[in-house]
Design a protein around this motif. Sequence first.
Motif, PDB file in Angstrom:
ATOM      1  N   UNK A  37     -49.414   3.604 -10.117  1.00 27.73           N
ATOM      2  CA  UNK A  37     -49.038   3.355  -8.721  1.00 27.73           C
ATOM      3  C   UNK A  37     -50.212   3.658  -7.803  1.00 27.73           C
ATOM      4  N   UNK A  38     -50.079   3.175  -6.574  1.00 28.52           N
ATOM      5  CA  UNK A  38     -51.093   3.421  -5.554  1.00 28.52           C
ATOM      6  C   UNK A  38     -50.744   4.689  -4.791  1.00 28.52           C
ATOM      7  N   UNK A  39     -51.701   5.608  -4.739  1.00 26.07           N
ATOM      8  CA  UNK A  39     -51.565   6.829  -3.952  1.00 26.07           C
ATOM      9  C   UNK A  39     -52.651   6.828  -2.891  1.00 26.07           C
ATOM     10  N   UNK A  40     -52.320   7.340  -1.714  1.00 27.37           N
ATOM     11  CA  UNK A  40     -53.326   7.532  -0.677  1.00 27.37           C
ATOM     12  C   UNK A  40     -53.424   9.016  -0.383  1.00 27.37           C
ATOM     13  N   UNK A  41     -54.583   9.414   0.120  1.00 30.19           N
ATOM     14  CA  UNK A  41     -54.813  10.815   0.466  1.00 30.19           C
ATOM     15  C   UNK A  41     -55.575  10.891   1.777  1.00 30.19           C
ATOM     16  N   UNK A  42     -55.127  11.781   2.652  1.00 33.74           N
ATOM     17  CA  UNK A  42     -55.904  12.075   3.862  1.00 33.74           C
ATOM     18  C   UNK A  42     -57.188  12.732   3.403  1.00 33.74           C
ATOM     19  N   UNK A  43     -58.276  12.418   4.064  1.00 32.29           N
ATOM     20  CA  UNK A  43     -59.523  13.127   3.763  1.00 32.29           C
ATOM     21  C   UNK A  43     -59.403  14.544   4.292  1.00 32.29           C
ATOM     22  N   UNK A  44     -60.164  15.431   3.727  1.00 33.51           N
ATOM     23  CA  UNK A  44     -60.163  16.813   4.188  1.00 33.51           C
ATOM     24  C   UNK A  44     -60.934  16.963   5.483  1.00 33.51           C
ATOM     25  N   UNK A  45     -60.663  18.042   6.200  1.00 34.31           N
ATOM     26  CA  UNK A  45     -61.416  18.384   7.400  1.00 34.31           C
ATOM     27  C   UNK A  45     -61.199  17.464   8.573  1.00 34.31           C
ATOM     28  N   UNK A  46     -62.243  17.340   9.400  1.00 35.69           N
ATOM     29  CA  UNK A  46     -62.167  16.571  10.646  1.00 35.69           C
ATOM     30  C   UNK A  46     -61.843  15.103  10.386  1.00 35.69           C
ATOM     31  N   UNK A  47     -62.396  14.534   9.317  1.00 33.41           N
ATOM     32  CA  UNK A  47     -62.139  13.119   9.021  1.00 33.41           C
ATOM     33  C   UNK A  47     -60.648  12.875   8.807  1.00 33.41           C
ATOM     34  N   UNK A  48     -59.998  13.747   8.066  1.00 26.38           N
ATOM     35  CA  UNK A  48     -58.565  13.604   7.828  1.00 26.38           C
ATOM     36  C   UNK A  48     -57.746  13.796   9.088  1.00 26.38           C
ATOM     37  N   UNK A  49     -58.168  14.716   9.933  1.00 24.72           N
ATOM     38  CA  UNK A  49     -57.457  14.931  11.201  1.00 24.72           C
ATOM     39  C   UNK A  49     -57.575  13.715  12.115  1.00 24.72           C
ATOM     40  N   UNK A  50     -58.638  12.935  11.934  1.00 22.09           N
ATOM     41  CA  UNK A  50     -58.808  11.704  12.715  1.00 22.09           C
ATOM     42  C   UNK A  50     -58.075  10.521  12.083  1.00 22.09           C
ATOM     43  N   UNK A  51     -57.496  10.736  10.908  1.00 18.58           N
ATOM     44  CA  UNK A  51     -56.723   9.675  10.268  1.00 18.58           C
ATOM     45  C   UNK A  51     -57.403   8.980   9.109  1.00 18.58           C
ATOM     46  N   UNK A  52     -58.603   9.401   8.714  1.00 14.34           N
ATOM     47  CA  UNK A  52     -59.286   8.786   7.572  1.00 14.34           C
ATOM     48  C   UNK A  52     -58.519   9.071   6.281  1.00 14.34           C
ATOM     49  N   UNK A  53     -58.344   8.037   5.494  1.00 17.46           N
ATOM     50  CA  UNK A  53     -57.677   8.178   4.204  1.00 17.46           C
ATOM     51  C   UNK A  53     -58.467   7.416   3.152  1.00 17.46           C
ATOM     52  N   UNK A  54     -58.133   7.671   1.916  1.00 18.76           N
ATOM     53  CA  UNK A  54     -58.650   6.858   0.828  1.00 18.76           C
ATOM     54  C   UNK A  54     -57.535   6.700  -0.178  1.00 18.76           C
TER      55      UNK A  54
END
Length: 163
Positions: free
Chosen positions: A93-110
Amino acid sequence: MHALTEAQIRAAFVNATRRERKSLTLPPDFDEIDWEKRDFIGWRDPKLPLVAYLIAIVDDEPVGVMLRLGAKQPRRRPQCSLCEDVQLPNEVVFYSAKRGGAAGRKGDTLGTLICSDFQCNANVRAKPSKIFAGEDPEAVRLARIESLRTRTEGFARRVIGED
Protein backbone atom coordinates in the motif's frame (compact mmCIF):
# COMPACT_ATOMS: atom_id res chain seq x y z
CA MET A 1 18.05 -4.35 15.52
CA HIS A 2 18.60 -3.86 19.24
CA ALA A 3 15.69 -4.08 21.68
CA LEU A 4 13.81 -0.88 22.37
CA THR A 5 11.79 0.14 25.38
CA GLU A 6 8.39 1.78 25.23
CA ALA A 7 9.97 5.10 26.24
CA GLN A 8 12.61 4.84 23.48
CA ILE A 9 9.90 4.10 20.91
CA ARG A 10 7.76 7.07 21.93
CA ALA A 11 10.78 9.41 21.97
CA ALA A 12 12.03 8.23 18.55
CA PHE A 13 9.33 9.81 16.39
CA VAL A 14 10.64 12.71 14.31
CA ASN A 15 7.38 13.67 12.62
CA ALA A 16 4.79 13.27 15.37
CA THR A 17 3.57 15.75 17.93
CA ARG A 18 4.03 15.16 21.65
CA ARG A 19 0.33 14.27 21.85
CA GLU A 20 0.60 11.78 18.96
CA ARG A 21 3.65 10.13 20.53
CA LYS A 22 1.90 9.84 23.88
CA SER A 23 -1.28 8.32 22.42
CA LEU A 24 0.27 5.88 19.94
CA THR A 25 -0.56 2.22 20.44
CA LEU A 26 2.46 -0.08 20.68
CA PRO A 27 2.69 -3.12 18.41
CA PRO A 28 0.29 -5.84 19.59
CA ASP A 29 3.18 -8.31 19.96
CA PHE A 30 5.56 -5.81 21.59
CA ASP A 31 6.56 -8.12 24.46
CA GLU A 32 7.33 -10.99 22.05
CA ILE A 33 9.31 -9.13 19.37
CA ASP A 34 12.35 -11.13 18.26
CA TRP A 35 14.66 -8.14 17.86
CA GLU A 36 17.39 -10.29 16.28
CA LYS A 37 15.13 -10.94 13.28
CA ARG A 38 14.13 -7.31 12.79
CA ASP A 39 15.83 -4.70 10.68
CA PHE A 40 13.08 -2.24 11.55
CA ILE A 41 9.75 -2.43 13.30
CA GLY A 42 6.54 -1.35 11.70
CA TRP A 43 2.93 -1.71 12.69
CA ARG A 44 -0.52 -0.34 12.06
CA ASP A 45 -2.38 1.34 14.89
CA PRO A 46 -5.42 -0.81 15.75
CA LYS A 47 -7.21 2.25 17.17
CA LEU A 48 -6.50 4.45 14.14
CA PRO A 49 -6.90 2.39 10.93
CA LEU A 50 -5.24 4.99 8.69
CA VAL A 51 -2.14 5.39 10.89
CA ALA A 52 0.98 3.25 10.98
CA TYR A 53 4.44 3.53 12.51
CA LEU A 54 7.92 2.57 11.37
CA ILE A 55 11.10 2.67 13.44
CA ALA A 56 14.46 2.33 11.72
CA ILE A 57 17.97 2.57 13.08
CA VAL A 58 19.93 5.56 11.79
CA ASP A 59 23.48 6.06 13.08
CA ASP A 60 22.74 3.51 15.84
CA GLU A 61 19.74 5.51 17.07
CA PRO A 62 16.05 4.69 16.61
CA VAL A 63 14.20 7.04 14.25
CA GLY A 64 10.42 6.76 14.29
CA VAL A 65 8.22 7.75 11.37
CA MET A 66 4.48 8.18 11.70
CA LEU A 67 2.77 7.11 8.47
CA ARG A 68 -0.67 7.70 7.01
CA LEU A 69 -2.35 5.22 4.71
CA GLY A 70 -3.04 6.85 1.35
CA ALA A 71 -6.67 7.41 0.45
CA LYS A 72 -6.14 6.14 -3.08
CA GLN A 73 -4.23 2.90 -3.51
CA PRO A 74 -2.42 1.66 -6.65
CA ARG A 75 -4.57 -0.31 -9.08
CA ARG A 76 -1.91 -2.85 -9.91
CA ARG A 77 0.06 -4.75 -7.33
CA PRO A 78 3.20 -2.67 -6.82
CA GLN A 79 6.56 -3.71 -5.42
CA CYS A 80 7.43 -2.79 -1.84
CA SER A 81 10.06 -0.04 -1.72
CA LEU A 82 11.72 -1.58 1.34
CA CYS A 83 11.97 -5.34 0.80
CA GLU A 84 11.58 -5.23 -3.00
CA ASP A 85 10.10 -8.71 -2.89
CA VAL A 86 8.67 -9.70 -6.27
CA GLN A 87 6.74 -12.72 -5.00
CA LEU A 88 4.88 -11.10 -2.13
CA PRO A 89 2.30 -13.10 -0.22
CA ASN A 90 0.84 -9.82 1.04
CA GLU A 91 -0.61 -6.52 -0.11
CA VAL A 92 1.52 -3.41 -0.76
CA VAL A 93 0.00 0.00 0.00
CA PHE A 94 0.90 3.65 -0.31
CA TYR A 95 1.94 5.38 2.91
CA SER A 96 2.75 9.06 3.31
CA ALA A 97 4.79 10.67 6.05
CA LYS A 98 5.14 14.26 7.19
CA ARG A 99 8.76 15.33 7.05
CA GLY A 100 10.39 16.00 10.38
CA GLY A 101 11.04 19.47 11.75
CA ALA A 102 10.15 22.75 10.08
CA ALA A 103 9.50 21.14 6.68
CA GLY A 104 6.82 18.89 8.15
CA ARG A 105 5.23 21.77 10.03
CA LYS A 106 4.94 23.57 6.69
CA GLY A 107 3.16 20.55 5.21
CA ASP A 108 5.99 18.79 3.34
CA THR A 109 5.37 15.07 2.98
CA LEU A 110 6.85 12.15 1.14
CA GLY A 111 5.35 8.84 0.17
CA THR A 112 6.42 5.29 -0.39
CA LEU A 113 5.02 1.83 -1.09
CA ILE A 114 5.38 -0.63 1.80
CA CYS A 115 3.97 -4.05 2.62
CA SER A 116 0.64 -3.20 4.24
CA ASP A 117 1.41 -4.94 7.51
CA PHE A 118 5.20 -4.51 7.40
CA GLN A 119 6.08 -8.13 6.56
CA CYS A 120 9.38 -7.01 5.02
CA ASN A 121 11.54 -8.52 7.79
CA ALA A 122 10.06 -11.97 7.12
CA ASN A 123 10.08 -11.53 3.33
CA VAL A 124 13.84 -10.93 3.12
CA ARG A 125 14.59 -13.84 5.45
CA ALA A 126 12.51 -16.35 3.47
CA LYS A 127 14.20 -18.96 1.31
CA PRO A 128 15.17 -17.26 -1.99
CA SER A 129 12.90 -18.03 -4.93
CA LYS A 130 13.86 -19.95 -8.05
CA ILE A 131 14.95 -16.75 -9.80
CA PHE A 132 18.12 -17.00 -7.69
CA ALA A 133 18.86 -20.58 -8.83
CA GLY A 134 22.56 -21.24 -9.05
CA GLU A 135 23.43 -18.66 -6.40
CA ASP A 136 24.30 -19.38 -2.78
CA PRO A 137 20.90 -19.15 -1.00
CA GLU A 138 22.39 -17.92 2.27
CA ALA A 139 24.41 -15.21 0.50
CA VAL A 140 21.26 -14.09 -1.34
CA ARG A 141 19.30 -13.99 1.93
CA LEU A 142 22.03 -11.97 3.70
CA ALA A 143 22.25 -9.53 0.78
CA ARG A 144 18.45 -9.03 0.87
CA ILE A 145 18.59 -8.37 4.63
CA GLU A 146 21.33 -5.78 4.17
CA SER A 147 19.42 -4.13 1.31
CA LEU A 148 16.32 -3.87 3.51
CA ARG A 149 18.36 -2.17 6.23
CA THR A 150 19.86 0.27 3.73
CA ARG A 151 16.52 1.20 2.13
CA THR A 152 14.74 1.55 5.48
CA GLU A 153 17.49 3.78 6.84
CA GLY A 154 17.40 5.82 3.61
CA PHE A 155 13.65 6.36 3.95
CA ALA A 156 14.07 7.49 7.58
CA ARG A 157 16.87 9.85 6.55
CA ARG A 158 14.63 11.40 3.87
CA VAL A 159 11.92 11.99 6.48
CA ILE A 160 14.39 13.76 8.76
CA GLY A 161 15.63 15.81 5.82
CA GLU A 162 19.03 14.17 5.28
CA ASP A 163 18.41 13.50 1.58
